[in-house]
Write an enzyme that holds these catalytic residues in place. Structure first.
Site, PDB file in Angstrom:
ATOM      1  CG  LEU A  34      32.231  41.569  35.187  1.00  0.00           C
ATOM      2  CD1 LEU A  34      30.899  41.850  35.875  1.00  0.00           C
ATOM      3  CD2 LEU A  34      32.978  42.872  34.932  1.00  0.00           C
ATOM      4  N   GLY A  37      36.798  32.110  39.711  1.00  0.00           N
ATOM      5  CA  GLY A  37      37.308  31.467  40.923  1.00  0.00           C
ATOM      6  C   GLY A  37      36.914  30.014  40.971  1.00  0.00           C
ATOM      7  N   GLY A  40      33.277  29.221  39.916  1.00  0.00           N
ATOM      8  CA  GLY A  40      32.876  29.356  38.520  1.00  0.00           C
ATOM      9  C   GLY A  40      33.354  30.684  37.965  1.00  0.00           C
ATOM     10  CE  LYS A  41      31.791  31.264  32.031  1.00  0.00           C
ATOM     11  NZ  LYS A  41      32.317  31.011  30.671  1.00  0.00           N
ATOM     12  CB  VAL A  42      31.152  37.064  37.785  1.00  0.00           C
ATOM     13  CG1 VAL A  42      30.118  38.182  37.645  1.00  0.00           C
ATOM     14  CG2 VAL A  42      30.937  36.314  39.094  1.00  0.00           C
ATOM     15  CE  LYS A  57      29.348  34.021  42.394  1.00  0.00           C
ATOM     16  NZ  LYS A  57      29.375  34.551  43.770  1.00  0.00           N
ATOM     17  CG  ASP A 149      35.724  34.293  50.975  1.00  0.00           C
ATOM     18  OD1 ASP A 149      36.917  34.305  51.354  1.00  0.00           O
ATOM     19  OD2 ASP A 149      35.382  34.049  49.811  1.00  0.00           O
TER      20      ASP A 149
END
Length: 380
Positions: A34, A37, A40-42, A57, A149
């Site tokens: 999904l 960054g 890490g990753k989702v 996540k 952010d």
């Protein structure tokens, strides 16, 4: 420090004692990536026993501190109770390589996916999203947290028409009043007060000037310490709204040598009076009695020429932007104040017609591409 921020720290220490190891593949079926960054990753996943879709996540252990991981998890689990904030689902574990927690899955992508370059999204869609983000940010601020952010990639869609969005990614969240090193970065979302840190060791650019002598370069790298304030989120909300309405940004970066930003600052100063340095750099905890609304009303009397990039907006929209994009952080409008600008027209009629035509062209091109792809699959 608020009661919520104290409780968050306590929850992190408690969760650290009960964090278990688990095999992801034993309990979840991973469907697709999904997002990815620096964190890490989702992954979109389905729980094997219950069939529940969720987002997992993943944070690499080698580059993530346990406390920062647990802080984001517990913040999302216990404090993101607003309907426009992404919540964790109470599943948290580790593997030999990652820390992982589960959160609500947004199956329709993020806001970045639906903003058409140089066109944006429809005005009523934009106002719907802004309304929800105002509520989400106000909720965080009321608990003593600042998101820090806000950008299109962190606003997730719960349906294809942006009727329901959720602000997510809480890795940058800090408690209001936390003392941190200021960081300037080349982006329209960076606040103007951050420019005092431009070129220091924490900033993303500005350290490669070969013409600087050694002493000057060393001075440039000194850290500038500031206090975290909700006004940072207000600025980002203003820039994000502009991006939604136009499909572009009002300036490339918020800097004293950026022509587009200088034009805006000139317009702002003419409308609201010359900038007082004391307003900009005062202690963030000092009370200020000036009213942002009074400043707007004063500016209308002289009717100064609008900055070029804001000429397509109505007077109502211009007031909205000047509230959130006030160069003076102490006078910057709050997200809840921005709600009073919703409901009326934001884009002048001539520009509205042009954007609608461009949107229709874009839709026709998309439909044509889709049709050609279907034809191609049929031929095969």
């Amino acid at each position: 420090m608020t009661a919520a921020t104290k409780l968050l720290d306590e929850m992190c220490h408690l969760t650290a004692q009960s964090l278990t190891q688990m095999d992801t593949s034993e309990h979840f079926k991973l469907i697709k990536l999904l997002g990815e960054g620096s964190y890490g990753k989702v992954m979109l996943a389905v729980h094997k026993k219950r069939g529940t879709p969720m987002a997992l996540k993943f944070f690499p252990r080698e580059s993530t501190s346990l406390f920062s991981f647990l802080r984001e998890y517990n913040l999302s689990l216990s404090f993101c109770t607003h309907p426009s904030l992404t919540r964790a689902l109470g599943i948290v574990y580790s593997t030999p390589s990652h820390y992982i927690f589960a959160q609500q899955a947004s199956l329709f992508g993020d806001l970045y996916d639906v903003i058409i370059p140089e066109v944006g999204v429809e005005e009523n869609c934009c106002q719907r999203v802004v309304s929800q983000l105002c509520g989400a940010l106000s909720h965080l601020h009321s608990l003593g947290f600042v998101h820090r952010d806000l950008k299109p990639e962190n606003v997730f869609l719960c349906d294809s028409a942006c009727r329901w969005v959720k602000l997510g990614d809480f890795g940058m969240v800090k408690a209001k009043g936390t003392r941190i090193p200021e960081v300037w970065y080349s982006s329209p979302y960076c606040t103007p007060e951050a420019e005092m840190a431009r070129g220091n060791e924490d900033s993303w650019s500005g350290n490669n000037d070969d013409n600087c002598c050694f002493n000057h370069d060393r001075e440039k790298k000194k850290r500038v310490w500031v206090f975290v304030e909700p006004s940072t989120d207000s600025w980002a909300l203003g820039v994000l709204t502009y991006a939604m309405l136009t499909g572009s940004h009002p300036w490339a970066e918020t800097a004293s040598d950026c022509h587009a930003y200088l034009k805006y600052q000139e317009w702002f100063d003419q409308a609201n009076g010359p900038k007082d340095e004391l307003d900009v750099w005062m202690d963030p905890h000092t009370e200020n009695t000036k009213d942002v609304t009074d400043l707007h009303e004063a500016g209308q009397k002289g009717c100064p020429p609008v900055a070029p990039q804001f000429a397509c907006f109505t007077e109502l929209a211009c007031s909205f932007f000047q509230s959130l994009l006030n160069p003076r952080p102490q006078l910057r409008g709050r997200p809840e104040d921005a709600l009073s600008y919703l409901g009326g027209d934001w884009i002048i009629e001539k520009e509205r017609v042009r954007l609608e035509e461009e949107r229709n062209k874009s839709s026709r091109k998309g439909a044509f591409r889709c049709m050609k792809e279907m034809e191609g699959r049929g031929e095969r």
